[in-house]
Design an enzyme around this catalytic site. Structure first.
Site, PDB file in Angstrom:
ATOM      1  N   SER A 149     -17.531 -21.458 -40.030  1.00 23.47           N
ATOM      2  CA  SER A 149     -16.809 -22.467 -40.790  1.00 23.47           C
ATOM      3  C   SER A 149     -17.802 -23.405 -41.487  1.00 23.47           C
ATOM      4  O   SER A 149     -18.657 -22.945 -42.245  1.00 23.47           O
ATOM      5  CB  SER A 149     -15.845 -23.211 -39.868  1.00 23.47           C
ATOM      6  OG  SER A 149     -14.899 -23.952 -40.608  1.00 23.47           O
ATOM      7  N   GLU A 244      -6.601 -15.969 -42.902  1.00 19.88           N
ATOM      8  CA  GLU A 244      -7.089 -17.338 -43.066  1.00 19.88           C
ATOM      9  C   GLU A 244      -7.181 -17.807 -44.513  1.00 19.88           C
ATOM     10  O   GLU A 244      -7.401 -17.017 -45.441  1.00 19.88           O
ATOM     11  CB  GLU A 244      -8.432 -17.514 -42.363  1.00 19.88           C
ATOM     12  CG  GLU A 244      -9.590 -16.732 -42.905  1.00 19.88           C
ATOM     13  CD  GLU A 244     -10.898 -17.183 -42.259  1.00 19.88           C
ATOM     14  OE1 GLU A 244     -11.255 -18.366 -42.436  1.00 19.88           O
ATOM     15  OE2 GLU A 244     -11.532 -16.373 -41.587  1.00 19.88           O
ATOM     16  N   HIS A 274      -8.962 -17.952 -38.543  1.00 20.39           N
ATOM     17  CA  HIS A 274     -10.237 -18.587 -38.861  1.00 20.39           C
ATOM     18  C   HIS A 274     -11.183 -18.511 -37.652  1.00 20.39           C
ATOM     19  O   HIS A 274     -10.796 -18.819 -36.527  1.00 20.39           O
ATOM     20  CB  HIS A 274      -9.955 -20.043 -39.231  1.00 20.39           C
ATOM     21  CG  HIS A 274     -11.124 -20.834 -39.688  1.00 20.39           C
ATOM     22  ND1 HIS A 274     -11.898 -20.475 -40.768  1.00 20.39           N
ATOM     23  CD2 HIS A 274     -11.643 -22.005 -39.223  1.00 20.39           C
ATOM     24  CE1 HIS A 274     -12.841 -21.384 -40.947  1.00 20.39           C
ATOM     25  NE2 HIS A 274     -12.715 -22.319 -40.022  1.00 20.39           N
TER      26      HIS A 274
END
Length: 300
Positions: A149, A244, A274
């Site tokens: 991320s 996602e 995610h």
């Protein structure tokens, strides 16, 4: 598509966070950090991996040390959490599983977080740690950067910064569901909005505000890796989930890197949320992806 119970555990965790944030829109950053430290729950403890609290050039860190690992090779792992939440502790198991799969060690950085420390503090800490590893005698080719991320952004941006500084580049880069585009232009932000249990445009806007503050352009090349030329970039492995909202960031990165001559691989796993490698040791989708990453790494 049907998702097995193990993989569904991550979606349930994400949905619980989303529900809490919707019900309590005034949660403080300390509340959010406490909640997001639950990110460590889905992954099982990797067997035969020990941990050591340490510092890397003054940056607080946790080493993940798989039994029998090649101690001349190390992953510099930067955790996710929108640059503001998450920690080395919440991600140590995930990094431990990756290190074990690759047969190397990993140092998980507890870099300075926004909003107390906005951009570029996080990248500065990653560079500081990288320089410290070089000073300890690690060969650049034996260092990998990796992250998930926002940490995937840092794993890439720190390499771009190394290039700007004239430092030798690491041997490879691995990113899980990287959040790269601070301008939020990805098509899947809309098309996957109904299937992503956690990451929405509104959450990204809030995290971006804490990260960039009022002074930094969302198209700043260091904050937004997609604005860079990737010529000469190390081999790159990108993985993300098919459900996602940030899938577009992975695809755009792959297309751009590939077009500019990078040895790049993109793996989009259908139905996954995610940062689905947070399920390492628990869900077959995560363990199969780790096996693919390990095979890729051995092929370099």
């Amino acid at each position: 598509m049907a998702i097995n119970k193990e993989a569904g555990a991550l979606r349930a965790l994400y949905q619980s966070w989303t529900d809490q944030m919707v019900a309590n829109p005034n949660l403080t950053i300390l509340n959010l950090r406490s909640m997001f430290d639950e990110w460590g729950q889905p992954a099982l403890e990797p067997e035969n991996v020990s941990y050591k609290s340490d510092h890397a050039g003054g940056v607080e860190a946790i080493w993940a040390l798989p039994a029998g690992a090649d101690t001349s090779r190390v992953i510099v792992y930067t955790h996710g959490g929108g640059f503001a939440v998450g920690s080395a502790d919440s991600h140590r198991k995930m990094a431990g599983h990756l290190a074990k799969a690759l047969g190397v060690t990993s140092v998980v950085l507890h870099y300075r977080r926004a909003p107390e420390h906005p951009f570029p503090a996080q990248i500065e800490d990653a560079i500081t740690a990288y320089k410290a590893l070089l000073a300890q005698g690690f060969e650049p080719k034996n260092i990998l950067t990796a992250g998930d991320s926002a940490g995937g952004n840092l794993a890439i941006a720190s390499v771009l910064k190394c290039r700007d500084l004239g430092l030798p580049l690491p041997g490879a880069v691995i990113v899980y569901s990287p959040w790269l585009d601070m301008a939020l232009r990805g098509a899947t932000l809309q098309t996957n909005a109904a299937t992503d249990a956690l990451v929405s445009r509104s959450i990204l806007e809030a995290m971006r505000g804490m990260f960039l503050g009022s002074q930094t352009d969302p198209l700043d090349k260091l904050a937004n890796p997609l604005e860079n030329d990737f010529t000469g970039f190390p081999p790159l492995y990108i993985t993300c989930g098919g459900a996602e909202t940030l899938q577009s960031d992975s695809k755009t990165l792959f297309d751009k890197a590939k077009a500019q001559g990078v040895k790049a691989t993109l793996s989009v796993v259908p139905g996954m949320q995610h940062v689905f490698p947070a399920l390492s040791g628990r869900a077959p989708e995560a363990d199969q992806e780790l096996a693919r990453i390990a095979a890729w790494y051995r092929s370099l």
